[in-house]
Scaffold this motif. Structure first.
Motif, mmCIF file in Angstrom:
data_model
loop_
_atom_site.group_PDB
_atom_site.id
_atom_site.type_symbol
_atom_site.label_atom_id
_atom_site.label_comp_id
_atom_site.label_asym_id
_atom_site.label_seq_id
_atom_site.Cartn_x
_atom_site.Cartn_y
_atom_site.Cartn_z
ATOM 1 N N HIS A 88 -10.447 -4.125 -5.190
ATOM 2 C CA HIS A 88 -10.171 -3.994 -3.773
ATOM 3 C C HIS A 88 -10.044 -2.532 -3.345
ATOM 4 N N VAL A 89 -9.397 -1.728 -4.153
ATOM 5 C CA VAL A 89 -9.237 -0.316 -3.802
ATOM 6 C C VAL A 89 -10.592 0.370 -3.732
ATOM 7 N N TYR A 92 -12.446 -0.874 -0.616
ATOM 8 C CA TYR A 92 -11.883 -0.306 0.606
ATOM 9 C C TYR A 92 -12.260 1.158 0.761
ATOM 10 N N SER A 96 -14.378 2.651 3.818
ATOM 11 C CA SER A 96 -13.874 3.741 4.643
ATOM 12 C C SER A 96 -14.861 4.897 4.732
ATOM 13 N N PRO A 302 -0.256 -5.011 2.322
ATOM 14 C CA PRO A 302 -0.994 -5.910 1.426
ATOM 15 C C PRO A 302 -0.722 -7.385 1.654
ATOM 16 N N LEU A 322 -5.213 -7.018 4.907
ATOM 17 C CA LEU A 322 -6.101 -6.885 3.760
ATOM 18 C C LEU A 322 -5.289 -6.956 2.481
ATOM 19 N N ASN A 325 -4.089 -3.795 0.184
ATOM 20 C CA ASN A 325 -4.249 -2.577 0.971
ATOM 21 C C ASN A 325 -2.881 -1.967 1.242
ATOM 22 N N GLU A 326 -2.756 -0.673 1.015
ATOM 23 C CA GLU A 326 -1.461 -0.015 1.163
ATOM 24 C C GLU A 326 -1.455 1.082 2.213
ATOM 25 N N VAL A 332 -9.491 -1.220 8.071
ATOM 26 C CA VAL A 332 -8.636 -2.377 8.345
ATOM 27 C C VAL A 332 -8.835 -2.826 9.789
#
Length: 349
Positions: A88-89, A92, A96, A302, A322, A325-326, A332
């Motif tokens: 996921h990281v 993302y 981005s 998250p 998401l 997601n942090e 997002v």
């Protein structure tokens, strides 16, 4: 026991022990009792059980098996969580980079132009971080609010509401810095953004100038029980208008309680009939006093954590976050709009 002795004993018992004498009853019982040598004593049985479990090999092996199964399950689940977070990281970060707006409204319009529908009222939850200094955290919240306002204005979303529930530590420290070591009791109630509406207004206008140059949309900054800040519409401006609304935890359950108390007092004084108090009346009062119900609520965490968001305003709201997601980011916001465009609004049907 023989059938003859059993029949005699039952007949004697039915006649309340009038048929057999005491000696005859004792003879029947002695004839059918086991030998004393055949009855194991308590000490002997305890010693035998101690001899069987002195080493405890079976118990040890069973415990080790349980530990092994737990360790395998825990390891597999931890591996799954780590792999999911890593995937996921990376995805993302790629999103981005591919869909970065570069501070250009045309790029944002290009990303949302193909969507079937867009929310008329978008809401977002921003969180204060307790491990940061109050001033730095306030600057971050204001900057994120200004970025969200610029994205909504570029995507032609007419209304944006930002909810921020300040943590106890941050509010207490902020109140101490503002009011001294003994702050008043009402220093806790408003959120940080609501207490700094002029700074929020200036930050949003600077962001509009950065995104739209001279032809930026007009802005109306409002908050419950606060004075509004508005910018004059530019002559011949076709950029539209954005209403930015700031809410905090004070505008949630407390507002419902205050409205209930007000309606009850009005009913007792005869100013309103109890039959006139309905769901439509409560909805109209809360929508006018706090804010109308948003179409989409975006969380930059998250998992779904509403943090005391006004409960009345999210009965039919689409909530988006998401997984894993942090951080606060444009990807997002864009994924939330795309998810909202594909959602089916059944409204209980």
């Amino acid at each position: 026991m023989s059938s003859r002795d059993r029949a005699a004993y039952r007949a004697d018992d039915a006649s309340h022990h009038k048929l057999l004498s005491q000696k005859e009853r004792e003879r029947i019982l002695r004839a059918n009792l086991p030998s004393p040598n055949d009855i194991p004593t308590v000490a002997a049985s305890k010693a035998q059980s101690q001899r069987r479990s002195r080493l405890g090999v079976r118990r040890f092996l069973k415990n080790q098996l349980f530990v092994l199964v737990f360790a395998v399950m825990h390891g597999l689940f931890s591996l799954y969580i780590r792999l999911r977070q890593a995937i996921h990281v990376v995805s993302y970060q790629v999103s981005s980079v591919l869909y970065y707006h570069h501070g250009t409204p045309e790029y944002i319009r290009r990303d949302v132009v193909g969507l079937g529908r867009r929310p008329d009222h978008l809401s977002a939850i921003l969180k204060a971080e307790e491990n940061q200094r109050p001033k730095a955290d306030l600057d971050r919240l204001i900057e994120e609010t200004a970025e969200l306002a610029a994205w909504c204005a570029s995507a032609e979303i007419p209304m944006l509401s930002v909810y921020e529930k300040t943590g106890v530590y941050s509010v207490a420290e902020h109140a101490t810095l503002t009011f001294g070591p003994d702050p008043p009791s009402d220093a806790w109630k408003p959120g940080i953004l609501k207490k700094h509406m002029p700074r929020v207004y200036e930050a949003v206008m600077r962001k509009f100038t950065f995104y739209f140059a001279g032809q930026h949309p007009s802005l109306l900054l409002t908050s419950p029980h606060k004075d509004a800040y508005s910018s004059p519409a530019l002559a011949g401006d076709a950029r539209g208008h954005l209403k930015l609304h700031l809410v905090s935890a004070q505008d949630g359950r407390e507002s419902i309680v205050d409205l209930t108390r007000t309606l009850a007092e009005m009913s007792q004084r005869g100013k309103i009939s109890p039959r006139d108090i309905s769901m439509e009346l409560v909805d109209a009062e809360l929508s006018e006093g706090i804010m109308p119900e948003p179409d989409l609520l975006v969380l930059f965490g998250p998992y779904v954590e509403l943090s005391g968001y006004p409960p009345w305003q999210i009965r039919l709201t689409e909530i988006f976050c998401l997984q894993d997601n942090e951080g606060f980011g444009y990807q997002v916001f864009l994924k939330a709009l795309r998810k909202f465009a594909k959602a089916q609004m059944r409204n209980g049907k």
